[in-house]
Write an enzyme that holds these catalytic residues in place. Sequence first.
Site, PDB file in Angstrom:
ATOM      1  N   HIS A 173     -12.003   8.628  -1.603  1.00  0.00           N
ATOM      2  CA  HIS A 173     -10.841   7.718  -1.161  1.00  0.00           C
ATOM      3  C   HIS A 173      -9.811   8.558  -0.534  1.00  0.00           C
ATOM      4  CE1 HIS A 173      -7.628   4.684  -2.517  1.00  0.00           C
ATOM      5  NE2 HIS A 173      -8.520   3.731  -1.667  1.00  0.00           N
ATOM      6  N   ASP A 204      -9.549  11.373  -4.512  1.00  0.00           N
ATOM      7  CA  ASP A 204      -8.183  11.279  -3.783  1.00  0.00           C
ATOM      8  C   ASP A 204      -7.496  12.575  -3.492  1.00  0.00           C
ATOM      9  OD1 ASP A 204      -5.801   9.770  -2.378  1.00  0.00           O
ATOM     10  OD2 ASP A 204      -6.890   8.200  -2.867  1.00  0.00           O
ATOM     11  N   GLU A 241       3.041   0.711   4.382  1.00  0.00           N
ATOM     12  CA  GLU A 241       2.320   2.281   3.906  1.00  0.00           C
ATOM     13  C   GLU A 241       3.431   3.100   4.200  1.00  0.00           C
ATOM     14  OE1 GLU A 241      -0.914   2.640   3.591  1.00  0.00           O
ATOM     15  OE2 GLU A 241      -2.157   0.733   4.611  1.00  0.00           O
ATOM     16  N   HIS A 246       0.720  -1.278  -0.033  1.00  0.00           N
ATOM     17  CA  HIS A 246      -0.009   0.002   0.114  1.00  0.00           C
ATOM     18  C   HIS A 246       1.225   1.246   0.160  1.00  0.00           C
ATOM     19  CE1 HIS A 246      -4.057   2.051   1.108  1.00  0.00           C
ATOM     20  NE2 HIS A 246      -4.101   1.060   0.140  1.00  0.00           N
TER      21      HIS A 246
END
Length: 466
Positions: free
Chosen positions: A372, A182, A400, A151
């Site tokens: 998102h 986003d 992440e 991610h």
Amino acid sequence: MNNLMKAPQRLAKRMLPFQQKGVAQALLDALPFFAIPADAIEVLPDPAAFRQALLQAIAQATRRILIVALYLQDDDGGREVLDALYAARTKNPALQISVFVDWHRAQRGLIGKQKSEGNAGMYREYDKRLGPGVLIYGVPVQNRELFGVLHLKGVIIDDTVLYSGASFNDVYLAKQGRYRLDRYHRLQHRELADAMAEFLRRHFVEGEAVRRLNVPEVPTTRSLYPAIRTFRQDLDQARYDVPHDVLGDTDVAVTPLLGFGRVDNVLNDVLLALLRGARRRVILLTPYFNLPRPVRLVLGQLLRRGCEIHIMVGDKTANDFYIPPPQPFRTIGLLPYLYENNLRRFARAHRKQIASGQLNVYLWRDGDNSYHLKGLFVDDDVAVITGNNLNPRAWALDLENGLLLRDPAHRLKAKHEAEWTALKQHAVRLSSDFALESPRSYPAEVRKNLKRLNRTRLDRLVNRIM
């Protein structure tokens, strides 16, 4: 042996997830950073602007193009990006082009669709038709997709970093009349781009577990199990190489952060430290209302301290898993309703603060488009740009990253306020938990499956891994 020696520390972190405020501030003060001029940091307004900036940067690249995303999809949007990469390589054969996507996600079809070889089939077809030069890697964060995916986010083109939580397909790039919103930022800074590129070279390209996908023969996941175990151990210790710059009057301190695992997770620790240090206002953006327990507890502390909190989440119909009732029901379609139930419990627990205006929860919705967004704004001088969904999965399973922006001179304040104002144009403030749709009004198939989950307590498990 090292893991055994760290066991008491890990146990203490699990039992006492919150540092004292002074300790949290010391963590932030000790973070290294790049001093980047404020005018070298730009907020792009929408998916169309992001797509245009991406394609333009690819066409003008002279040295390197590195793309990291969950996936690059086999559709018009994904093919447009691949076409641009191959065209750039044809124009400049010396150009370094590497794409990193999740290993598991790339080799399966879409959820609910027929079985296929996934996006990797497109990658191999392009390589066979147009020749070598664009290297596409699969990154296996875990043995199975359910327990962790790549991610990490970011596009590095020469000395520019384009950062967004978006992946690359039709809806993220607003190609077919719909979009998935986003956040999109462009940072022009060679040293930051170099640091992010070096991380990919050191931990991905040189890693035994990370393999090419656009080649005729791809190893099985099972054959990579030992390499994946070693890769995960490497990620436990991985960090971006960041200097201790000196901040000028017109500069912003930018720190790239990595997040991996349940403990010793720098991104998680910094997010909690930022929240604990909030003085006046917090703005939290998340697409799925499923906050990790430590975040929920810190938000409760902030409310008791009198801090103003704003949370923006997508309406359940703006969730990318939402299935409109006329369409055939699939189990994945339960998720938006589970998230709405989480939000209902949170709003019920904080009715007083919502009524007083201290807590403001916004539901975003714009037609049949989806939401998102992720990230934080703390007071007027700190922002976090990230792909982290701020949910238990991101907190413990996925790999992440994020960019911490500290702006003591408030050089970015106007840009951040403009971004927040634009987001609220399609959002409605939740007046109370009663304003959410009653579960009694959910479609019959949804009600039946939710009751089954609640009865077996599987809803708790789903909230931990989705």
